[in-house]
Scaffold this motif. Structure first.
Motif, mmCIF file in Angstrom:
data_model
loop_
_atom_site.group_PDB
_atom_site.id
_atom_site.type_symbol
_atom_site.label_atom_id
_atom_site.label_comp_id
_atom_site.label_asym_id
_atom_site.label_seq_id
_atom_site.Cartn_x
_atom_site.Cartn_y
_atom_site.Cartn_z
ATOM 1 N N GLY A 15 0.449 -1.089 -0.339
ATOM 2 C CA GLY A 15 -0.003 0.037 0.253
ATOM 3 C C GLY A 15 0.832 1.061 0.434
ATOM 4 O O GLY A 15 0.743 2.209 -0.869
ATOM 5 N N VAL A 16 1.982 0.816 0.499
ATOM 6 C CA VAL A 16 2.496 2.346 0.853
ATOM 7 C C VAL A 16 3.604 2.513 -0.736
ATOM 8 O O VAL A 16 3.844 3.292 -0.722
ATOM 9 N N THR A 17 4.090 1.425 -0.813
ATOM 10 C CA THR A 17 4.770 1.442 -2.547
ATOM 11 C C THR A 17 3.927 2.323 -3.690
ATOM 12 O O THR A 17 3.894 2.901 -3.949
ATOM 13 N N ALA A 18 1.989 1.819 -3.384
ATOM 14 C CA ALA A 18 1.904 2.254 -4.580
ATOM 15 C C ALA A 18 1.061 3.701 -4.231
ATOM 16 O O ALA A 18 0.975 4.553 -4.716
ATOM 17 N N ALA A 19 0.635 4.035 -2.568
ATOM 18 C CA ALA A 19 0.729 5.757 -2.107
ATOM 19 C C ALA A 19 1.901 6.339 -2.658
ATOM 20 O O ALA A 19 1.312 7.194 -3.234
ATOM 21 N N ARG A 20 3.086 6.408 -2.113
ATOM 22 C CA ARG A 20 4.343 7.129 -2.641
ATOM 23 C C ARG A 20 4.133 7.574 -4.575
ATOM 24 O O ARG A 20 4.308 8.583 -5.443
ATOM 25 N N GLU A 21 3.712 6.032 -5.536
ATOM 26 C CA GLU A 21 3.955 6.255 -6.756
ATOM 27 C C GLU A 21 2.386 7.063 -6.780
ATOM 28 O O GLU A 21 2.785 7.685 -7.993
ATOM 29 N N ALA A 22 1.208 6.937 -6.481
ATOM 30 C CA ALA A 22 -0.047 8.147 -7.079
ATOM 31 C C ALA A 22 0.985 8.823 -6.478
ATOM 32 O O ALA A 22 0.072 9.933 -7.070
ATOM 33 N N LEU A 23 0.926 9.436 -5.049
ATOM 34 C CA LEU A 23 1.753 10.910 -4.409
ATOM 35 C C LEU A 23 2.363 11.715 -5.266
ATOM 36 O O LEU A 23 2.739 12.567 -6.367
ATOM 37 N N ALA A 24 3.594 10.721 -5.868
ATOM 38 C CA ALA A 24 4.432 11.129 -7.154
ATOM 39 C C ALA A 24 2.919 11.780 -8.554
ATOM 40 O O ALA A 24 4.137 12.943 -9.461
ATOM 41 N N ASP A 25 2.929 10.304 -8.867
ATOM 42 C CA ASP A 25 2.064 11.090 -10.183
ATOM 43 C C ASP A 25 1.179 12.471 -9.829
ATOM 44 O O ASP A 25 1.379 12.946 -11.201
ATOM 45 N N ASP A 201 -1.415 -10.849 -3.651
ATOM 46 C CA ASP A 201 -0.830 -10.091 -3.040
ATOM 47 C C ASP A 201 -0.564 -8.475 -3.902
ATOM 48 O O ASP A 201 -0.343 -8.952 -5.091
ATOM 49 N N GLY A 202 -0.942 -7.669 -3.542
ATOM 50 C CA GLY A 202 -0.827 -6.098 -4.391
ATOM 51 C C GLY A 202 -1.571 -4.977 -3.352
ATOM 52 O O GLY A 202 -2.071 -4.843 -2.358
ATOM 53 N N GLY A 203 -1.248 -4.173 -4.266
ATOM 54 C CA GLY A 203 -2.076 -2.762 -3.310
ATOM 55 C C GLY A 203 -2.450 -2.031 -4.927
ATOM 56 O O GLY A 203 -1.719 -1.895 -5.521
ATOM 57 N N ALA A 204 -2.930 -0.532 -4.564
ATOM 58 C CA ALA A 204 -3.074 0.401 -5.496
ATOM 59 C C ALA A 204 -3.777 1.731 -4.698
ATOM 60 O O ALA A 204 -4.309 1.615 -3.049
ATOM 61 N N ALA A 205 -3.334 2.494 -5.472
ATOM 62 C CA ALA A 205 -3.824 3.732 -4.608
ATOM 63 C C ALA A 205 -4.582 5.038 -5.434
ATOM 64 O O ALA A 205 -3.887 5.400 -6.968
ATOM 65 N N LEU A 206 -4.745 6.129 -5.026
ATOM 66 C CA LEU A 206 -5.502 6.843 -5.934
ATOM 67 C C LEU A 206 -5.360 8.704 -4.937
ATOM 68 O O LEU A 206 -5.586 8.447 -3.719
ATOM 69 N N VAL A 207 -4.888 9.687 -6.015
ATOM 70 C CA VAL A 207 -5.105 10.642 -5.149
ATOM 71 C C VAL A 207 -6.226 11.487 -5.788
ATOM 72 O O VAL A 207 -6.324 12.081 -6.856
ATOM 73 N N LEU A 208 -7.227 11.727 -4.742
ATOM 74 C CA LEU A 208 -8.820 12.385 -5.043
ATOM 75 C C LEU A 208 -8.451 14.128 -4.903
ATOM 76 O O LEU A 208 -7.829 14.253 -3.662
ATOM 77 N N SER A 209 -9.297 15.082 -6.070
ATOM 78 C CA SER A 209 -9.056 15.849 -5.295
ATOM 79 C C SER A 209 -10.152 17.017 -5.328
ATOM 80 O O SER A 209 -11.458 16.811 -6.602
ATOM 81 N N SER A 210 -10.343 18.599 -5.228
ATOM 82 C CA SER A 210 -11.585 18.583 -5.884
ATOM 83 C C SER A 210 -10.800 19.213 -7.449
ATOM 84 O O SER A 210 -9.478 19.653 -7.653
ATOM 85 N N LEU A 211 -12.027 19.596 -7.977
ATOM 86 C CA LEU A 211 -11.769 20.046 -9.208
ATOM 87 C C LEU A 211 -10.128 21.536 -9.532
ATOM 88 O O LEU A 211 -9.859 21.407 -9.858
#
Length: 385
Positions: A15-25, A201-211
């Motif tokens: 989860g942390v790997t996916a989260a950091r990748e999402a933040l970087a994206d 095993d696996g992980g996924a993450a998204l960053v959601l924000s206001s428009l």
């Protein structure tokens, strides 16, 4: 995402790997996040039951609002819905959504051992119906009602495996032939081993924000969430007394015109103001090959009983008129339960951005994800560009 597989490490790492990748994206730092929503994994011990706090701690306490949600296979969609509600209410501008799992080998056992109030326990012990057994019942129903064949089911696996070869996050990246499916062991007739998804095993993450936040941070045309459906079934209590499925008041509920999975999609289409004809692609829950065919009909891509015909036409493969499971689906990934509904939205996002590489759907403008969770959890997300 963190690649799916059998890595033998704690779910937090995925989860942390996916989260950091999402933040970087997103071009953000963890300190920029107002809230984190974790999709729970009940097989991860206490940290899995409080996944939001678990991921916040692993990333470094920074004061963000935290939420943890559990809805079985729909946990990821519930997490997206929670994050979206926080943004729309003004409670947060940026929310990190994370799900990850370290699944046990073989079939899932009810969390906490044998429990008479656990619908999985009831199904396993009273009916003798493990997951592959009820997948097989769906398959037999389709064969009896619509004339679907084992060869039709096999071609779902062939299609999804071909897409999975193009996805670097997929666990299985090898083409499969109809003969390979037919030669694999029977698990629950008529389904064979290659008709059924693995546990992973696996992980996924998204960053959601206001428009507004997205545009202020350089996203001129961000992918937008147009709908999240988390509806429950309608189940009239007119013939049987089933206390875990309906209450006494449910006797007044009329017989639904469409089944539960169809109602999940209907609610998403209604909220989005879109219909099946507006979709460029779909990510659906192919726990078994026969269930994917059922989703074609429930999502309105084919009339009742015509799912196999749509498959045979090539309409749902890469390059078809409405590709389904361009990611490779669970056939290529396996189940990492809290992550999979999030992973579906990752795939929609990459497709709508036009960055999906060799599996790209040309000109993708809108996509829908769909699955369902145990105990009546609906799960569907519509994203648009």
């Amino acid at each position: 995402m963190h690649p799916w597989g059998k890595w033998g490490r704690p779910f937090v790492e995925y989860g942390v790997t996916a989260a950091r990748e999402a933040l970087a994206d997103a071009g953000l730092e963890w300190s920029d996040v107002d809230s984190v929503v974790g999709a729970d994994t009940v097989r991860g011990g206490y940290p899995g039951y409080v996944a939001g706090s678990t991921f916040a701690r692993a990333l470094g306490w920074q004061g963000a609002r935290v939420t943890s949600v559990y809805a079985a296979c729909a946990s990821g969609a519930q997490a997206v819905a929670t994050a979206r509600a926080q943004i729309l209410s003004g409670m947060a501008e940026t929310v990190l959504v994370v799900g990850a799992d370290a699944a046990p080998k073989g079939f899932f056992r009810p969390a906490g051992g044998d429990r008479a109030d656990d619908p999985d326990w009831q199904r396993f012990r009273i009916l003798g119906a493990t997951n592959p057994a009820y997948f097989a019942l769906y398959a037999r129903r389709r064969m009896a009602l619509y004339g679907d064949t084992a060869e039709d089911f096999a071609h779902v696996k062939v299609k999804n495996a071909a897409a999975g070869t193009l996805n670097p996050y997929a666990r299985y990246r090898k083409e499969v032939s109809p003969g390979d499916v037919a030669a694999s062991p029977v698990v629950a007739d008529p389904l064979r081993l290659l008709d059924i998804c693995a546990t992973s095993d696996g992980g996924a993450a998204l960053v959601l924000s206001s428009l507004g936040f997205a545009r202020r941070h350089g996203a001129a045309r961000p992918v937008r969430v147009r709908a999240v459906s988390t509806v429950t079934p309608r189940y009239p209590n007119t013939l049987l007394d089933l206390p875990y499925l309906a209450t006494d008041s449910a006797a007044a509920v009329p017989e639904p015109e469409r089944g539960f999975r169809a109602s999940i999609a209907d609610a998403a289409y209604e909220e989005a103001g879109l219909g099946p004809g507006d979709m460029s692609l779909a990510e659906v829950y192919d726990l078994s090959t026969a269930l994917e065919l059922q989703w074609y009909e429930d999502l309105g891509f084919a009339a009742e009983g015509e799912g196999a015909a749509l498959l045979r036409s090539g309409g749902t493969k890469l390059g078809g008129r409405l590709p389904v499971n361009t990611s490779g689906g669970l056939a290529s990934f396996g189940e990492a339960v809290p992550a999979q509904a999030i992973a579906q939205v990752c795939e929609l996002t990459w497709q709508l951005r036009g960055v999906a590489g060799e599996r790209q759907v040309p000109g993708a403008r809108a996509g829908i994800s769909a699955n369902q969770g145990l105990f009546g959890h609906g799960s569907s997300v519509i994203a648009v560009r």
